[in-house]
Design a protein around this motif. Structure first.
Motif, mmCIF file in Angstrom:
data_model
loop_
_atom_site.group_PDB
_atom_site.id
_atom_site.type_symbol
_atom_site.label_atom_id
_atom_site.label_comp_id
_atom_site.label_asym_id
_atom_site.label_seq_id
_atom_site.Cartn_x
_atom_site.Cartn_y
_atom_site.Cartn_z
ATOM 1 N N GLY A 454 0.823 -1.204 0.000
ATOM 2 C CA GLY A 454 0.000 0.000 0.000
ATOM 3 C C GLY A 454 0.856 1.253 0.000
ATOM 4 O O GLY A 454 1.910 1.306 0.636
ATOM 5 N N THR A 455 0.389 2.281 -0.716
ATOM 6 C CA THR A 455 1.099 3.560 -0.798
ATOM 7 C C THR A 455 0.188 4.672 -0.299
ATOM 8 O O THR A 455 -0.936 4.836 -0.802
ATOM 9 C CB THR A 455 1.530 3.858 -2.242
ATOM 10 N N TYR A 456 0.678 5.430 0.677
ATOM 11 C CA TYR A 456 -0.087 6.556 1.212
ATOM 12 C C TYR A 456 0.691 7.844 0.942
ATOM 13 O O TYR A 456 1.835 8.003 1.369
ATOM 14 C CB TYR A 456 -0.326 6.406 2.707
ATOM 15 N N ASN A 457 0.057 8.757 0.192
ATOM 16 C CA ASN A 457 0.657 10.046 -0.114
ATOM 17 C C ASN A 457 0.329 11.020 1.003
ATOM 18 O O ASN A 457 -0.805 11.521 1.103
ATOM 19 C CB ASN A 457 0.144 10.585 -1.451
ATOM 20 N N ILE A 458 1.312 11.301 1.856
ATOM 21 C CA ILE A 458 1.107 12.249 2.944
ATOM 22 C C ILE A 458 0.859 13.641 2.383
ATOM 23 O O ILE A 458 -0.010 14.384 2.856
ATOM 24 C CB ILE A 458 2.318 12.233 3.886
ATOM 25 N N ASN A 459 1.610 14.017 1.383
ATOM 26 C CA ASN A 459 1.368 15.241 0.611
ATOM 27 C C ASN A 459 1.923 14.996 -0.783
ATOM 28 O O ASN A 459 2.241 13.877 -1.151
ATOM 29 C CB ASN A 459 2.002 16.468 1.295
ATOM 30 N N ASP A 460 2.028 16.083 -1.570
ATOM 31 C CA ASP A 460 2.465 15.909 -2.953
ATOM 32 C C ASP A 460 3.905 15.412 -3.061
ATOM 33 O O ASP A 460 4.293 14.855 -4.100
ATOM 34 C CB ASP A 460 2.331 17.228 -3.715
ATOM 35 N N ASP A 461 4.698 15.603 -2.019
ATOM 36 C CA ASP A 461 6.120 15.283 -2.102
ATOM 37 C C ASP A 461 6.549 14.100 -1.234
ATOM 38 O O ASP A 461 7.664 13.596 -1.404
ATOM 39 C CB ASP A 461 6.970 16.500 -1.700
ATOM 40 N N LEU A 462 5.698 13.680 -0.308
ATOM 41 C CA LEU A 462 6.109 12.669 0.657
ATOM 42 C C LEU A 462 5.116 11.514 0.662
ATOM 43 O O LEU A 462 3.904 11.735 0.737
ATOM 44 C CB LEU A 462 6.210 13.278 2.051
ATOM 45 N N ARG A 463 5.623 10.308 0.582
ATOM 46 C CA ARG A 463 4.752 9.135 0.588
ATOM 47 C C ARG A 463 5.402 8.004 1.377
ATOM 48 O O ARG A 463 6.632 7.943 1.513
ATOM 49 C CB ARG A 463 4.434 8.663 -0.835
ATOM 50 N N VAL A 464 4.550 7.112 1.866
ATOM 51 C CA VAL A 464 4.990 5.936 2.601
ATOM 52 C C VAL A 464 4.468 4.701 1.869
ATOM 53 O O VAL A 464 3.282 4.624 1.527
ATOM 54 C CB VAL A 464 4.485 5.947 4.057
ATOM 55 N N ILE A 465 5.357 3.756 1.620
ATOM 56 C CA ILE A 465 5.007 2.513 0.948
ATOM 57 C C ILE A 465 5.282 1.374 1.916
ATOM 58 O O ILE A 465 6.416 1.193 2.371
ATOM 59 C CB ILE A 465 5.822 2.317 -0.340
ATOM 60 N N ALA A 466 4.248 0.630 2.262
ATOM 61 C CA ALA A 466 4.404 -0.473 3.211
ATOM 62 C C ALA A 466 3.736 -1.717 2.640
ATOM 63 O O ALA A 466 2.701 -1.630 1.966
ATOM 64 C CB ALA A 466 3.782 -0.119 4.564
ATOM 65 N N GLY A 467 4.350 -2.868 2.900
ATOM 66 C CA GLY A 467 3.782 -4.093 2.371
ATOM 67 C C GLY A 467 4.285 -5.310 3.104
ATOM 68 O O GLY A 467 5.186 -5.242 3.943
#
Length: 805
Positions: A454-467
């Motif tokens: 799963g990918t969560y875009n915290i804002n336009d420049d920062l994201r977290v990818i966890a799986g």
């Protein structure tokens, strides 16, 4: 580490420090300046610069331009990657980590061809044939490609013709004069209604092998041959059909067939015992042999290899609005028959000692000859299905969920043959004889592996990818105790194991007869991964941090001879926990790329295969074991610079420290001093294939000549520090530091209708050892042995011509 060496190498790299020439992608995305290649390392289409992991990519155009046909040739251009072919299997090592030549368990570097996982090196013979691109991902892959990928992943995508594409025929021919190698490629594509059809065919024929055999026995006597060995022929064909079934559904089918044959031995003796003065006679690897292979098999099998492989894949892509559903069905099978001389010795009966093994003998059959050979016959069948659902990646939260299911069956015959030949002119009374022992085995495997990312875009420049990926592998292993028979040299049976009874158990040695043995276990693992990605400077640069754990399933050794202790065959899971920090930058309007990655991977129960000498037995034995703990850490730097519209320079370097942290019961080589239990403490030693530095630098130019001609040229220098090339860390097989050069000049028309090129590979004629294997024997009944090295090709100069209709 040797700071002075690393500093010097880093200085060279930063002066113009990627793996080859610039990335002119067939499907490249022009941002500005340098082009980048579209890749699918995240199971979505991105670019190399947008992918939060260390990835190197080459297009099919680049592979053809550089005359790269195999994995070993690719590894010369990628730092911290060593790939080679050995006696019974290939070996892929990334950042000093790999599994060696054990046929019974999967490689630590997962190979995917057209999105089908192929764990056996014999499944692919020429992976870059009519390729669209190749992607090399260094470091453990836990979720999206987490099928035994504790060291890395390689993806190869073959080319396709889409419905609507123009019809074409492309002819490519190459000729290498020194070794008389001719290769012809024919690729044709067209559109028929809603179908895109592509047919690709390759025929390769090399009449003069790289190894010059000086021979122990003369060709006239029928026991060998002088001249160059490793001649080979190869035929490959691939048919691809792409069907646009509707505006939302596309189906792609690919069928590949491979038929290959090699004649002659597979390696070169580079160190062998000095029977006069003691110790070893050391010889540089130089593509020469001083013995000739002799077939002792009643079937007439001679040294060489014959292989057939058939691979099929069916991929479906269905668009559900902005979501997508896809599946890949794979079917793969191969048959392989290989034989090699392991102990070529001529022993005159009048003077048994002293003997200099490897010294050429006169053109007469000696009074007696003591010889040993081995063979491997394998058949393999694999079926697999992967289903994947991808949500709309433009939303703040998106995900990929999938399931992989596979089953496979590997059957093997591993045989050793040893015997004595007598010259009838000297002593006609004794019958020439030889003995054969064979180990028959079968390994069945079933895999079930769901995954989620799963990918969560915290804002336009920062994201977290966890799986996370879950894997369950059921493995069943069965083998028959070795049967041992005696034959006359003409193939007549003298005696069987039933005639003479069971042979006594030798430590680690063969046991003739006995009941079949069945072993089995289920290996279950959970592999998590977390990535934080920060887009900087309007997507021109990214920074990322990655942590994850990958696992390679346990299994059973197929190479180890049958012995009284069946537990020796079982291997525990290999666990790799990795942390990586990376920065990928595009500067000066995209004309400069600088990529930097720092990594540390801790391994527990590292699976390792080696060939060792067992006390009480003269014949070397395969030994697969789990190392306690190992650590691989370092820094990798890549730089590409578009200096002008016609000149690109760059390169890459890897700085590596890979050591066994705790390996108290490691394998021993013939020069080691064993502990009381017969093992050697390798704690603190470097792992195999772990040079302290490696990399390459390049320059590539393309300029117009006249109104409609283009001239292009390029040169690449690859370099590496020294490293061990076998699991016992035998100094006799250590690869010294080296530099090798590849170059190309070409002339073409500006419409790319035709081109003519001269390609020089390994112009410095470096004998680079891909793998080595010690064959030490020194008991009272057998004299000889040595270290066999499998080395890369010598200097070649190839003429290449291409014409597009």
């Amino acid at each position: 580490m040797k700071i002075n060496k690393i500093t010097a190498a880093l200085s060279v790299a930063l002066l113009g420090t990627a793996i080859s020439a610039p990335t002119y992608a067939a499907e490249g995305e022009k941002i500005s300046g340098l082009e980048v290649i579209q890749v699918t390392a995240t199971k979505r289409t991105t670019t190399t610069q947008q992918t939060p992991l260390t990835i190197e990519a080459m297009t099919g155009e680049e592979l053809a331009r550089e005359n790269i046909a195999g994995l070993s040739e690719l590894s010369a251009r990628i730092p911290s990657v060593q790939i080679g072919e050995g006696l019974t299997a290939g070996s892929i090592n990334v950042r000093g980590m790999g599994s060696g030549q054990e046929r019974g368990f999967e490689q630590s570097v997962a190979m995917f061809i057209d999105e089908v996982y192929m764990p056996r090196s014999r499944q692919y013979r020429a992976p870059f044939f009519d390729a669209e691109r190749v992607e090399v991902m260094r470091g453990p892959q836990a979720v999206l490609f987490g099928l035994n990928a504790t060291a890395g992943t390689i993806q190869v995508h073959s080319a396709s013709t889409a419905p609507g594409d123009d019809s074409f025929v492309k002819l490519t021919g190459t000729y290498e004069a020194e070794y008389e190698k001719v290769r012809t490629d024919v690729v044709a594509g067209t559109t028929i209604g809603d179908f895109g059809v592509r047919i690709a065919y390759r025929h390769s024929d090399q009449d003069k092998g790289y190894y010059e055999n000086e021979g122990l026995m003369s060709k006239e006597d029928g026991y060998g041959a002088y001249g160059n060995e490793n001649t080979n022929t190869e035929d490959l064909v691939r048919a691809t059909v792409v069907w646009d079934a509707s505006s939302d559904f596309t189906l792609t089918a690919k069928v590949n067939y491979i038929d290959a044959e090699e004649s002659g031995e597979q390696g070169e003796f580079i160190a062998y015992p000095d029977m006069v003065n003691g110790g070893y006679i050391e010889e540089d690897a130089d593509w020469t042999r001083s013995f000739s292979g002799v077939s002792l098999d009643k079937t007439g099998r001679s040294p060489g290899l014959v292989q057939e492989a058939l691979n099929f894949s069916l991929k479906g892509d269905y668009q559900l609005g902005n979501d997508s559903l896809s599946f890949v069905i794979g079917q793969s099978s191969f048959e392989m028959d290989q034989a090699v001389t392991t102990l070529p010795i001529a022993v005159p009966t009048s003077t048994v000692f002293p003997i200099l093994v490897g010294v050429p003998y006169p053109d007469v059959l000696p009074d007696a000859g003591l010889l040993a050979s081995s063979f491997v016959k394998e058949t393999y069948d694999q079926s697999s299905v992967e289903v994947k659902y991808s949500s709309d990646y433009t939303k703040d939260f998106s995900y990929i969920v999938g399931l992989y299911v596979a089953s496979s069956e590997l059957t093997s015959e591993f045989g050793t043959i040893s015997g004595t030949l007598f010259n009838a002119a000297v002593d006609p009374s004794p019958a020439t004889w030889y003995g054969e022992s064979v180990l028959e085995s079968q390994l069945d495997s079933t895999t079930l592996s769901p995954f989620f990312s799963g990918t969560y875009n915290i804002n336009d420049d920062l994201r977290v990818i966890a799986g996370v990926r879950y894997s369950s592998e059921d493995k069943e292993f069965e083998y028959a105790r070795q049967y041992c028979n005696d034959y006359t040299f003409d193939g007549s049976l003298l005696s069987t194991v039933e005639d003479r009874g069971l042979m006594p158990d030798m430590p680690g040695g063969p046991v003739c007869g006995g009941p079949d043995v069945k072993l089995g276990d289920t290996f279950t693992n959970v592999m998590p991964e977390l990535i934080v990605q920060w887009d900087m400077n309007n997507d021109n640069s990214i920074g990322y941090a990655k942590i994850g754990q990958s696992v390679k399933a346990g299994g059973y050794s197929m190479s180890r001879p049958a012995s009284g202790n069946d537990d020796d065959r079982k291997l525990d899971e290999e666990v790799a926990t990795a942390v990586e920090l990376g920065l990928k930058s595009r500067l000066f309007d995209g004309n400069l790329e600088i990529n930097v990655a720092a990594f540390r991977t801790e391994f527990e129960d590292l699976q390792l295969n080696a060939f060792v000498t067992v006390e009480g037995n003269d014949i070397p034995q395969a030994q697969a074991t789990n190392a306690g703990e190992a650590v691989s850490q370092g820094v990798e730097i890549e730089l590409n610079y578009l200096m002008t519209d016609w000149l690109v320079v760059g390169g890459s370097i890897g700085l590596l420290d890979s050591t066994f942290e705790n390996f108290a019961n490691g394998p021993c080589n013939s020069l080691s001093t064993p502990q009381e239990d017969g093992t050697c403490d390798l704690s603190g030693e470097s792992t195999p294939f772990a040079p302290e530095y490696s990399g390459s630098i390049y320059a590539d130019l393309e300029i117009a000549v006249g109104d409609n001609l283009m001239f292009s040229s390029g040169v690449t220098m690859s370099f590496s520090d020294s490293y061990f090339t076998d699991g016992t860390l035998n100094p006799l097989g250590e690869q010294d530091s080296y530099q090798r050069f590849d170059a190309r000049i070409a002339l073409s028309d500006d419409d790319d209708v035709w081109s003519v090129a001269i390609i020089g590979n390994n112009l410095s004629d470096e004998a680079v050892i891909n793998l080595s294997q010690e064959l030490p024997v020194g008991g009272p009944t057998i004299v000889g042995g040595g270290t066999t090295a499998y080395i890369s090709a010598p200097k070649t100069v190839t003429l290449q011509g291409t014409y597009n209709f």
